[in-house]
Design an enzyme around this catalytic site. Structure first.
Site, short mmCIF file in Angstrom:
data_model
loop_
_atom_site.label_atom_id
_atom_site.label_comp_id
_atom_site.label_asym_id
_atom_site.label_seq_id
_atom_site.Cartn_x
_atom_site.Cartn_y
_atom_site.Cartn_z
N ASN A 1 -47.93 6.59 38.27
CA ASN A 1 -48.39 5.25 38.09
C ASN A 1 -48.76 4.69 39.31
O ASN A 1 -48.19 4.76 40.42
CB ASN A 1 -46.68 4.52 37.63
N GLY A 2 -50.01 4.14 39.19
CA GLY A 2 -50.54 3.54 40.52
C GLY A 2 -52.10 4.19 40.63
O GLY A 2 -52.38 4.80 39.87
N TYR B 1 -45.63 -10.47 34.91
CA TYR B 1 -46.18 -10.08 33.56
C TYR B 1 -45.76 -8.73 33.12
O TYR B 1 -45.38 -8.63 32.06
CB TYR B 1 -47.68 -9.90 33.56
N CYS C 1 -48.99 2.14 34.29
CA CYS C 1 -48.49 3.10 33.58
C CYS C 1 -47.17 3.42 33.59
O CYS C 1 -46.65 2.59 34.29
CB CYS C 1 -49.09 4.56 34.00
N GLY D 1 -48.12 1.19 28.88
CA GLY D 1 -49.49 1.88 28.66
C GLY D 1 -49.29 2.19 27.26
O GLY D 1 -48.35 2.83 26.76
#
Ligand code: SF4
Length: 465
Positions: A104-105, A245, A2, A29
């Site tokens: 995020n995570g 990526y 995210c 996201g």
């Protein structure tokens, strides 16, 4: 994966800036987006919706909000399903005031925390693991919200890079292992916190530094206050896949340019293929899988001395396939998204560079389309090691059974994808290209060395935590 963003100003209204920053983080996201702020009455408000930032949120409305601090989130589902209830920021007005969290995570102990909180009477509104943090804060009414948050985070295990809005100010926090990136930026007297530094340039802000693993920053009228979580792990674990990526190439993570790291991965890949007697010398050109293989492809072409061709065209108006939630959408998405140029491939021998092979679905479909263009030879080069293990730290990699490199040898993968040869970047070369010591990076999806195994306690509950 995210994206989170937070803005704090003494004088300026910032909700529109957060909206714009979320556009810069859109690659992290695409399922939902949201923004939260505290209004003049001291209550937390939010706008959230499904889809891309411009679909989920109304810029015109947000530009009229008179809030001097705000946080935002773009989401794709790792823990919890793809539904509006799971869109973030998650907000509440509890006994001690307003709180809004964007995360995020993945918390690897979210299931256990949730069970414990439900036994204590907590009623969860979503299936997202982030809500557990909110309830942990609310269950400490004797503490200030900031102290309650710090205590809550000391109980959280796994990956979290957070931006939190409290009456006391804007908070940024990062787990002690530092799995997911989080950066601090500044423009004049305004502070910003972002998953990636690429969002700062959009606002004319500059990168100050990374939020350190285990650090909690409080930003308010007193400036910046830093403190650290008490649990100090023996190792840092910055996600190496961010460099391969996820992150945008114009971001700087852990002091290292993602673009330079990615290009160096391509260069090292070209060198190792040459040493292995690969076919780099006889190929007509180097192509890349857009956009994820572009930067490594440039590095490969520079190192090998072969011409570089934009031989696969990408439709820029559809999202990344890897982070689309269903297999059907992924497969259809490839054909909508990528199209090989027959004029370039016909009769030629090509090296096709991509950043990774996860399921192999995208690569297989693109290779079959290139074969239809009468390519003479096709040699695939992957600028990361084989992905053999799932991620439990906030990335929606599939289960082991779906990972092509967990089931097949390199030769078998080449045959399955339909290329004449296949080669991967060696793990040590990937680490050297990133330029951060290997013991400060997470490489679990490549080598299975999970944090839990290394630190002697198995508390991982799987990706749906
Ligand atoms: S397992 Fe892979 S994707 Fe997950 S945090 Fe580690 S390196 Fe990143």
């Amino acid at each position: 994966m995210c994206g989170v963003f937070g803005a704090y100003s003494e004088t300026d209204y910032v909700t529109e800036e957060v909206y714009l920053a979320l556009q810069a983080l859109q690659h992290r996201g695409q399922e939902s987006a949201g923004i939260a702020w505290i209004d003049d009455r001291g209550r937390v408000n939010s706008h959230k919706g499904m889809g891309l930032v411009h679909e989920a949120l109304n810029q015109d409305t947000l530009s009229k909000m008179t809030a001097t601090s705000a946080i935002g989130h773009v989401r794709y589902s790792t823990a919890g399903g793809s539904m509006l209830q799971n869109a973030q920021p998650i907000c509440a007005n509890y006994a001690q005031g307003p709180v809004a969290i964007a995360h995020n995570g993945n918390l690897t102990n979210a299931g256990g925390l949730r069970l414990e909180l439900e036994h204590r009477g907590a009623i969860f509104q979503s299936t997202s693991d982030t809500e557990a943090i909110l309830h942990l804060v609310a269950h400490q009414p004797d503490k200030s919200p900031f102290d309650a948050l710090a205590c809550a985070l000391e109980r959280a295990q796994g990956a979290f890079s957070l931006v939190v809005l409290l009456e006391e100010g804007l908070v940024a926090a990062r787990d002690p292992w530092g799995f997911r990136p989080l950066a601090l930026g500044r423009k004049g007297e305004n502070y910003y916190v972002s998953s990636e530094s690429c969002a700062f340039s959009l606002l004319g802000a500059t990168l100050v530094r990374a939020v350190e693993p285990g650090e909690i920053l409080l930003i308010n009228e007193n400036g910046l206050t830093s403190r650290y979580l008490r649990n100090k792990p023996p190792k840092r674990k910055l996600c190496s896949f961010e460099f391969v990526y996820f992150a945008r190439p114009d971001s700087v993570i852990g002091g290292r340019s993602v673009y330079k790291a990615r290009q160096e991965m391509g260069r090292r890949l070209a060198r190792s293929c040459g040493k292995l007697g690969g076919s780099a010398g006889c190929a007509d050109f180097v192509a890349y899988m857009p956009d994820s293989g572009t930067t490594a492809g440039i590095g490969y072409a520079k190192e090998s001395g072969l011409p570089f061709e934009s031989a696969v065209v990408r439709n820029r108006y559809v999202g990344r396939t890897f982070i689309q939630p269903t297999q059907r959408v992924r497969e259809l998405g490839v054909r909508v998204k990528l199209s090989p140029n027959g004029e370039i491939f016909s009769g030629k021998s090509a090296i096709l560079v991509d950043d990774s092979l996860v399921r192999g679905t995208t690569a297989g479909l693109v290779v079959s389309m290139i074969r239809e263009c009468n390519a003479r030879e096709l040699h695939m080069r992957i600028s990361s090691p084989p992905v053999k293990f799932p991620c439990y730290y906030g990335i929606d990699t599939p289960s082991r059974g779906e990972l092509i490199a967990a089931k097949l040898s390199v030769e078998e993968i080449a045959a399955s994808v339909g290329v004449d040869s296949l080669a991967y970047l060696d793990k040590d070369d990937m680490i050297s290209a990133i330029g951060i010591p290997g013991d400060e990076l997470c490489t679990a999806c490549f080598d299975g060395t999970y944090l839990e195994d290394q630190e002697g306690s198995i508390y991982c509950e799987g990706p749906e935590g």
